[in-house]
Design an enzyme around this catalytic site. Structure first.
Site, PDB file in Angstrom:
ATOM      1  N   THR A 168      20.653  25.258 -12.017  1.00  0.00           N
ATOM      2  CA  THR A 168      19.287  24.754 -12.350  1.00  0.00           C
ATOM      3  C   THR A 168      18.148  25.673 -11.932  1.00  0.00           C
ATOM      4  O   THR A 168      18.254  26.322 -10.891  1.00  0.00           O
ATOM      5  CB  THR A 168      18.968  23.457 -11.537  1.00  0.00           C
ATOM      6  OG1 THR A 168      20.083  22.675 -11.535  1.00  0.00           O
ATOM      7  CG2 THR A 168      17.756  22.743 -12.013  1.00  0.00           C
ATOM      8  N   ARG A 196      28.380  15.209 -20.240  1.00  0.00           N
ATOM      9  CA  ARG A 196      27.965  15.105 -18.836  1.00  0.00           C
ATOM     10  C   ARG A 196      26.487  15.530 -18.677  1.00  0.00           C
ATOM     11  O   ARG A 196      26.056  16.559 -19.178  1.00  0.00           O
ATOM     12  CB  ARG A 196      28.855  16.014 -17.989  1.00  0.00           C
ATOM     13  CG  ARG A 196      28.516  16.037 -16.489  1.00  0.00           C
ATOM     14  CD  ARG A 196      27.575  17.158 -16.126  1.00  0.00           C
ATOM     15  NE  ARG A 196      27.368  17.280 -14.681  1.00  0.00           N
ATOM     16  CZ  ARG A 196      26.406  18.019 -14.132  1.00  0.00           C
ATOM     17  NH1 ARG A 196      25.572  18.697 -14.890  1.00  0.00           N
ATOM     18  NH2 ARG A 196      26.273  18.085 -12.827  1.00  0.00           N
ATOM     19  N   GLY A 198      23.584  16.008 -15.526  1.00  0.00           N
ATOM     20  CA  GLY A 198      23.424  16.059 -14.079  1.00  0.00           C
ATOM     21  C   GLY A 198      22.084  15.489 -13.638  1.00  0.00           C
ATOM     22  O   GLY A 198      21.459  14.687 -14.341  1.00  0.00           O
ATOM     23  N   ASP A 199      21.635  15.943 -12.477  1.00  0.00           N
ATOM     24  CA  ASP A 199      20.402  15.418 -11.893  1.00  0.00           C
ATOM     25  C   ASP A 199      19.133  15.964 -12.533  1.00  0.00           C
ATOM     26  O   ASP A 199      18.081  15.326 -12.493  1.00  0.00           O
ATOM     27  CB  ASP A 199      20.369  15.746 -10.390  1.00  0.00           C
ATOM     28  CG  ASP A 199      20.440  17.252 -10.124  1.00  0.00           C
ATOM     29  OD1 ASP A 199      21.192  17.959 -10.843  1.00  0.00           O
ATOM     30  OD2 ASP A 199      19.740  17.738  -9.210  1.00  0.00           O
ATOM     31  N   THR A 219      18.397  21.601  -6.697  1.00  0.00           N
ATOM     32  CA  THR A 219      19.328  22.423  -7.455  1.00  0.00           C
ATOM     33  C   THR A 219      20.694  22.306  -6.794  1.00  0.00           C
ATOM     34  O   THR A 219      20.799  21.952  -5.631  1.00  0.00           O
ATOM     35  CB  THR A 219      18.853  23.886  -7.509  1.00  0.00           C
ATOM     36  OG1 THR A 219      19.712  24.634  -8.376  1.00  0.00           O
ATOM     37  CG2 THR A 219      18.863  24.541  -6.144  1.00  0.00           C
ATOM     38  N   GLY A 222      24.773  18.428  -9.118  1.00  0.00           N
ATOM     39  CA  GLY A 222      23.954  17.312  -9.582  1.00  0.00           C
ATOM     40  C   GLY A 222      24.486  15.960  -9.177  1.00  0.00           C
ATOM     41  O   GLY A 222      23.717  15.054  -8.826  1.00  0.00           O
TER      42      GLY A 222
END
Ligand code: GLY
Length: 310
Positions: A168, A196, A198-199, A219, A222
């Site tokens: 990220t 999928r 992530g955050d 970062t 996630g």
């Protein structure tokens, strides 16, 4: 202006002149993230990122200036600039988040150009991974994302088992008018299970901005950040009076307590407060933070590492 990883400085170089001349923090965030999304050498974001297990590149991102002003897109397959499209969602719709093909369709209707997202090197890496589970031309043998300063590369290990959780760019800025803004953009975990997310594009997880307190971005792995609403938790700790480093270490301590950590897990957090203080922390060594201020631009080590010997 502060960003995760040393390659954040590549984006700052594009955005800083406008910010320093009195431009808005939100403009600077979008400009900086777009420059990084275009950079083929950066292997965790945008055009240089690695695809999912089916060889499809999917991109996620968000922007935020306050709880009532945030936007997000995830699983884009036809547009290279999730942060710019997230800003459109924030400013032109009554919604916060658009996903998948409908988000791509929305971007096209808004005039955003469609693009090929998979760079030749990323396609070659995926083809090799399909054959023998290795990534070609890796730099070292570290089990987690490690800042290869100056190269834009994070994935240094050739072992398939090491790539599951990363990564990220998060960028935060404070402008001359005192407005905080943040953006977060990623190609997600290399060779991830298709679908999928992530955050990074989730408000409160990969990014949270409260204009009266601070902005925080995350970062790393996630799934670990998502288990504790990492960026939100850090901002809330600061609202209750914690200093930025203390607040972000609270998030990492929570992650350590709640999970059985693998050597490949890494989580790093960066904060910029409403008064212009900045700080960063990391679960493990290998993280760098990009900082631009009136005195110059540099990549620095985090203020604290929760597990320094790991
Ligand atoms: N931190 C980026 C991701 O897990 O997708």
């Amino acid at each position: 202006m502060v960003s995760t990883w040393s390659f954040g400085l590549r984006g700052h170089a594009v955005a800083w002149p406008g910010l320093a001349a009195g431009g808005s923090s939100l403009d600077a965030i979008v400009e900086s993230c777009c420059a990084i999304e275009l950079d083929e050498e950066i292997d965790s974001v945008g055009y240089g990122g690695l695809p999912d297990a089916d060889g499809h590149m999917t991109l996620d991102g968000c922007v935020m200036t306050s709880p009532s002003s945030c936007g997000s897109v995830c699983c884009l397959r036809r547009h290279l600039h999730p942060v710019r499209i997230a800003r459109m969602v924030m400013e032109r719709t009554e919604h916060v988040m658009l996903a998948g093909e409908a988000a791509d369709d929305y971007a096209t209707r808004q005039g955003e150009p469609e693009a090929e997202l998979l760079a030749p090197a990323a396609r070659a890496a995926w083809e090799q991974w399909k054959i023998d589970g290795t990534i070609p031309d890796q730099i070292g043998d570290d089990p987690r994302p490690v800042d290869q300063e100056g190269s834009g590369r994070l994935f240094s290990s050739a072992r398939e088992s090491d790539w599951k959780h990363h990564d990220t760019i998060g960028t935060l800025a404070l402008d001359a008018s005192g407005r905080l803004a943040g953006g977060c953009t990623t190609s997600g975990a290399p060779f991830k299970l298709p679908g999928r997310i992530g955050d990074s594009p989730i408000i409160g997880h990969g990014l949270y901005v409260d204009p009266s307190v601070a902005a925080v971005t995350a970062t790393g792995s996630g799934e670990l950040v998502m288990g504790c609403c990492g960026a939100f938790l850090a901002v809330e700790a600061m609202r209750r009076g914690a200093k930025p480093v203390e607040a972000m270490l609270e998030v990492l301590a929570r992650i350590e307590a709640d999970h059985t950590l693998a050597p490949s897990h890494q989580v790093c957090l960066v904060a910029l407060t409403a008064s212009g203080q900045y700080a960063s922390v990391a679960l493990r060594p290998g993280f760098r933070t990009s900082v631009s201020r009136a005195g110059g631009h540099e990549a620095i080590d985090p203020d604290a590492i929760l597990l320094p010997g790991s």
